[in-house]
Design an enzyme around this catalytic site. Structure first.
Site, PDB file in Angstrom:
ATOM      1  N   ARG A  44       0.827  -1.213   0.000  1.00  0.00           N
ATOM      2  CA  ARG A  44       0.000   0.000   0.000  1.00  0.00           C
ATOM      3  C   ARG A  44       0.859   1.259   0.000  1.00  0.00           C
ATOM      4  O   ARG A  44       0.468   2.282  -0.570  1.00  0.00           O
ATOM      5  CB  ARG A  44      -0.970   0.006   1.187  1.00  0.00           C
ATOM      6  CG  ARG A  44      -1.993   1.126   1.112  1.00  0.00           C
ATOM      7  CD  ARG A  44      -3.019   1.036   2.225  1.00  0.00           C
ATOM      8  NE  ARG A  44      -4.122   0.157   1.919  1.00  0.00           N
ATOM      9  CZ  ARG A  44      -5.296   0.547   1.419  1.00  0.00           C
ATOM     10  NH1 ARG A  44      -5.505   1.828   1.129  1.00  0.00           N
ATOM     11  NH2 ARG A  44      -6.255  -0.306   1.209  1.00  0.00           N
ATOM     12  N   PHE A  79      -2.105   2.160   7.004  1.00  0.00           N
ATOM     13  CA  PHE A  79      -1.617   0.864   6.538  1.00  0.00           C
ATOM     14  C   PHE A  79      -0.556   0.988   5.439  1.00  0.00           C
ATOM     15  O   PHE A  79      -0.638   0.372   4.393  1.00  0.00           O
ATOM     16  CB  PHE A  79      -2.810   0.044   6.031  1.00  0.00           C
ATOM     17  CG  PHE A  79      -2.597  -1.439   6.057  1.00  0.00           C
ATOM     18  CD1 PHE A  79      -2.668  -2.150   7.236  1.00  0.00           C
ATOM     19  CD2 PHE A  79      -2.341  -2.135   4.892  1.00  0.00           C
ATOM     20  CE1 PHE A  79      -2.488  -3.535   7.259  1.00  0.00           C
ATOM     21  CE2 PHE A  79      -2.161  -3.516   4.898  1.00  0.00           C
ATOM     22  CZ  PHE A  79      -2.238  -4.214   6.091  1.00  0.00           C
ATOM     23  N   ALA A 130      -8.922  -0.799   6.920  1.00  0.00           N
ATOM     24  CA  ALA A 130      -8.950  -0.296   5.538  1.00  0.00           C
ATOM     25  C   ALA A 130     -10.044   0.739   5.322  1.00  0.00           C
ATOM     26  O   ALA A 130     -10.507   0.924   4.198  1.00  0.00           O
ATOM     27  CB  ALA A 130      -9.098  -1.453   4.538  1.00  0.00           C
ATOM     28  N   GLU A 157      -9.220   6.359   7.870  1.00  0.00           N
ATOM     29  CA  GLU A 157      -7.789   6.560   7.657  1.00  0.00           C
ATOM     30  C   GLU A 157      -7.412   7.842   6.920  1.00  0.00           C
ATOM     31  O   GLU A 157      -6.420   8.488   7.279  1.00  0.00           O
ATOM     32  CB  GLU A 157      -7.217   5.354   6.902  1.00  0.00           C
ATOM     33  CG  GLU A 157      -7.231   4.084   7.706  1.00  0.00           C
ATOM     34  CD  GLU A 157      -6.902   2.871   6.853  1.00  0.00           C
ATOM     35  OE1 GLU A 157      -5.904   2.193   7.148  1.00  0.00           O
ATOM     36  OE2 GLU A 157      -7.641   2.602   5.883  1.00  0.00           O
TER      37      GLU A 157
END
Length: 767
Positions: free
Chosen positions: A311, A345, A514, A715
């Site tokens: 990622r 992440f 996520a 996120e």
């Protein structure tokens, strides 16, 4: 309509009164036992002696277990089966669990765990990125490479070219509630686990393997967490497995929680990175080619490092079209805590890399960094500049419009001029300002995780009970999903109750991670509610000779033609007509296709956007710095709950700014984490937030068919904090004509060294 309303968090009153029940608050049955790990004080070595006689003889100790005493699998890894619950013959980091103490109290277990007589022959420890590179210590034999174009040729032909290297530190999750688990043994060898986890199904899986039973014999329940941030996606496995094994052995309920020091010493952190870049560009700052190299320090076990590093590569572009690009990623194995998931992440690390490049280009050309950023933005509407390095089309690039709005609301241009005037007349205090964008992909990159289930019951009195696979960690997921259910049935929020996430009710859940909690679980709940609602509509339509599509559910009433019936009465009719008032719901994200080996496809359902302007001041004599003002504009789509989303944005910004400014993890030469308590590890406090803190939502519907056209907001806001680090770089750069090369985190020491570099007084000790 219950959605799009700013309703308070469903447990807000419980939080502020102390009534909210967490894993550590659950009353235990009589005879419950408590657990603690004895841990290694060596980073790498062979166990020569493990004499636990004194531990067994300690007051309150009921049992002591080593790896040899475990009945089945000795593994708590989420991925590669390379993470034993208890060390066997080798130790791999300072803090690794060696043995397990079962005692009559938490304090007795912790005291006894310190009494082990352990002899370890130390080996050469691989602690740093440099150590790992020198020893070729890695988790994949060859580096992963994504990209396109002839990078070498285009770099050679570029009118301008610069190189640089950036160190990005890790980050401790510092959730307010530490890791905790309880195991309650049941009849027939079954086990009921209470766990502070973002991933109940993984806990279920690991406990079943450890006990040698099918997953149906293990039920995992999570009511809420006091924060997670990714740190409870896999790190809770060890506690739950330890409790289950001890409960099976003793026949007693068993509980384990880490004290803060143990938590920080044993558990993984955000991956720290080193990023090198070689970039070619023209006189306007537009990039023609870029070559990135990522080195990620992953720690001793694989954990989730491969998708984290993937990622980071997928966000190495952030908001910018890179015509020719190569991203090379090394996943390095070291004798430190196994780095793990953390909010973003890997995306934040990749994004910081390209934002550093934009600032470096601007410094090299003497331009406003915002001008360089805008010159490199993606373009849509038939442009050739709309494809990411991995081939996904950027179809809804709204950042230009968002930034125009933010420039006006933040008065960016006038403030930048005022800061230049201030700096010209202020020899000690220097100010800086930066506007940085965010483009963050939403979906699990492991495609099969993009699914969710739900279970909805409607009772005879019209009240609604539901469960879904998501976990509540303070982010307001339960409230948002309850709003969806209330809206589908047209009832008040008080009619809807969500109870603890439970693998016995919704199986095979994905982690709440996520940023997909609301997207996935909201859609699953909507599917379940609509199934029941359609049954009710069909029943009423038949009774009133109408079409089911004409039946309307709103304001607690069900209307068909001229008739309006209370929802509860309709439910009672359905019950008496023997119509099912229960349904499961399922959702899978459509249109995803991702080949992680080739680095090609569509890994993300959509992108969430944001932009932030931050103003800072630094003291050039001490390196001390402050955030003075922040203006944030974030894309939440058609927000399900604006107040909850704004709260997430505020918290995300502060956490991101903390990562890049004050939060510094320090290991000594023996591999010991020296910053293992709030006295030595500096998370942002209330006094560190900007005095002027303006946060707004860009409230436009998602172009993709998500739950009520909303967008994820877990996120992405963390990366708005990059603007604080970029503003510090701007302030430092004003101190001289040389490139300041500010590293991250930009602690006072790092700022002071960068000031010296800007003034040409030495490079400082950049670690």
């Amino acid at each position: 309509m219950s959605v799009a309303k700013s309703l308070p968090h469903d447990a807000a009153r419980l939080h502020v009164t102390g009534e909210a029940r967490y894993t550590d608050d659950v009353p235990l049955p009589a005879g419950a036992l408590h657990l603690a790990f004895g841990i290694s004080d060596v980073a790498a070595g062979t166990i020569d002696r493990l004499d636990l006689a004194a531990v067994r003889a300690a007051e309150g100790v009921v049992a002591v277990l080593t790896a040899a005493d475990l009945p089945f699998a000795n593994d708590v890894s989420p991925s590669a089966h390379d993470e034993p619950l208890l060390a066997t013959d080798q130790v791999h980091y300072l803090g690794q669990p060696l043995f397990l103490v079962v005692a009559t109290s938490h304090l007795a277990a912790r005291r006894a765990a310190r009494l082990g007589d352990v002899a370890i022959t130390g080996h050469k420890a691989i602690l740093s990125i440099d150590d790992a590179i020198a020893e070729d210590s890695r988790f994949e034999e060859v580096p992963r490479i994504y990209g396109r174009g002839d990078v070498a040729a285009d770099l050679k032909e570029a009118p301008q070219r610069i190189q640089g290297t950036l160190k990005i530190g890790g980050q401790e999750h510092f959730y307010l509630e530490g890791q905790a688990a309880v195991a309650l043994p049941l009849e027939g060898g079954d086990m009921h686990i209470l766990s502070s986890t973002q991933h109940p199904t993984e806990i279920q899986h690991k406990v079943a393997d450890a006990l040698g039973v099918p997953m149906h014999s293990v039920r995992v329940e999570t009511r809420r967490m006091g924060g997670g941030f990714g740190g409870k996606e896999s790190q809770g496995n060890a506690l739950a497995v330890a409790c289950a094994v001890a409960a099976r052995l003793t026949g007693h309920p068993c509980k384990m929680r880490y004290d803060r020091d143990d938590d920080m010493i044993i558990t993984g952190k955000r991956h720290d990175f080193r990023i090198a870049y070689d970039v070619g560009f023209d006189d306007s700052g537009r990039i023609s080619a870029i070559d990135f190299t990522h080195w990620a320090r992953c720690g001793w076990a694989q954990d989730l490092s491969l998708p984290v590093a993937d990622r980071a590569m997928l966000h190495a572009d952030n908001a910018y079209f890179l015509p020719a690009v190569r991203i090379t990623s090394h996943r390095l194995k070291t004798n430190t805590q196994s780095a793990t998931a953390f909010r973003g992440f890997g995306g934040p690390q990749g994004m910081v890399g390209i934002e550093r490049v934009m600032d470096h280009i601007a410094a090299h050309l003497g331009l406003d960094p915002l001008k360089v950023r805008r010159a490199n933005f993606y373009e849509t509407g038939g442009s050739a500049r709309d494809r990411t390095p991995y081939g996904q089309a950027v179809t809804d690039f709204i950042l230009p419009d968002m930034i125009r709005d933010l420039l006006t609301s933040s008065d960016y241009a006038a403030r930048r001029e005022a800061i230049a005037a201030w700096n010209a007349s202020s020899p000690v205090l220097k100010k800086g300002i930066a506007l940085t964008p965010v483009k963050f992909g939403i979906s699990f990159t492991l495609t099969h995780l993009n699914q969710a289930g739900a279970l909805v019951h409607v009772y005879q009195d019209g009240s609604v009970h539901l469960n879904h696979g998501g976990t509540e960690m303070g982010q307001g997921l339960f409230q948002k999903v309850a709003q969806v259910a209330a809206d589908r049935f047209g009832v008040e929020m008080s009619a809807v109750k969500i109870t603890a996430t439970d693998t016995g009710k919704v199986p095979n859940t994905s982690a709440t991670a996520a940023s997909s909690g609301s997207d996935l679980n909201g859609m699953a709940v909507m599917a379940a509610c609509d199934t029941i609602r359609d049954r009710l509509a069909k029943m009423l339509a038949e009774r009133h000779q109408a079409d089911p599509s004409d039946v309307v559910f709103v304001d607690g009433q069900v209307t068909v033609g001229q008739a309006s019936v209370p929802f509860a009465d309709v439910v009672k009719m359905a019950y008496e007509a023997r119509i099912s008032l229960s349904s499961t719901g399922f959702y899978k994200t459509p249109g995803l296709a991702w080949d992680r080996i080739r680095g090609e496809g569509k890994p993300f359902f959509y992108f969430a956007y944001g932009a932030a302007v931050t103003e800072v001041v630094i003291d050039t004599l001490t390196g001390e710095n402050r955030i003075l003002r922040a203006d944030l504009l974030h894309d939440a789509g058609a927000s399900l709950n604006p107040d909850l989303d704004i709260g997430q944005i505020e918290g995300g910004y502060v956490q991101g700014a903390g990562w890049l400014t004050t939060e510094e993890l320090v290991w000594d030469d023996q591999g010991g984490l020296r910053t293992h308590a709030p006295s030595t590890y500096k998370i942002p406090a209330c006094s560190d937030r900007p005095d002027v803190f303006n946060v707004r939502l860009w409230n436009a519907p998602n172009s993709e068919e998500t739950i009520y056209r909303s967008k994820a907001v877990g996120e992405p806001p963390l990366m708005l904090g990059i603007s604080a680090w970029s503003a510090l770089a701007d302030a430092v750069q004003s101190c001289g004509n040389n490139y300041a090369d500010l590293q991250a985190p930009a602690t006072a020491e790092a700022v002071l060294k960068a000031v010296a570099r800007a003034r040409g007084k030495g490079q400082g000790d950049v670690v």
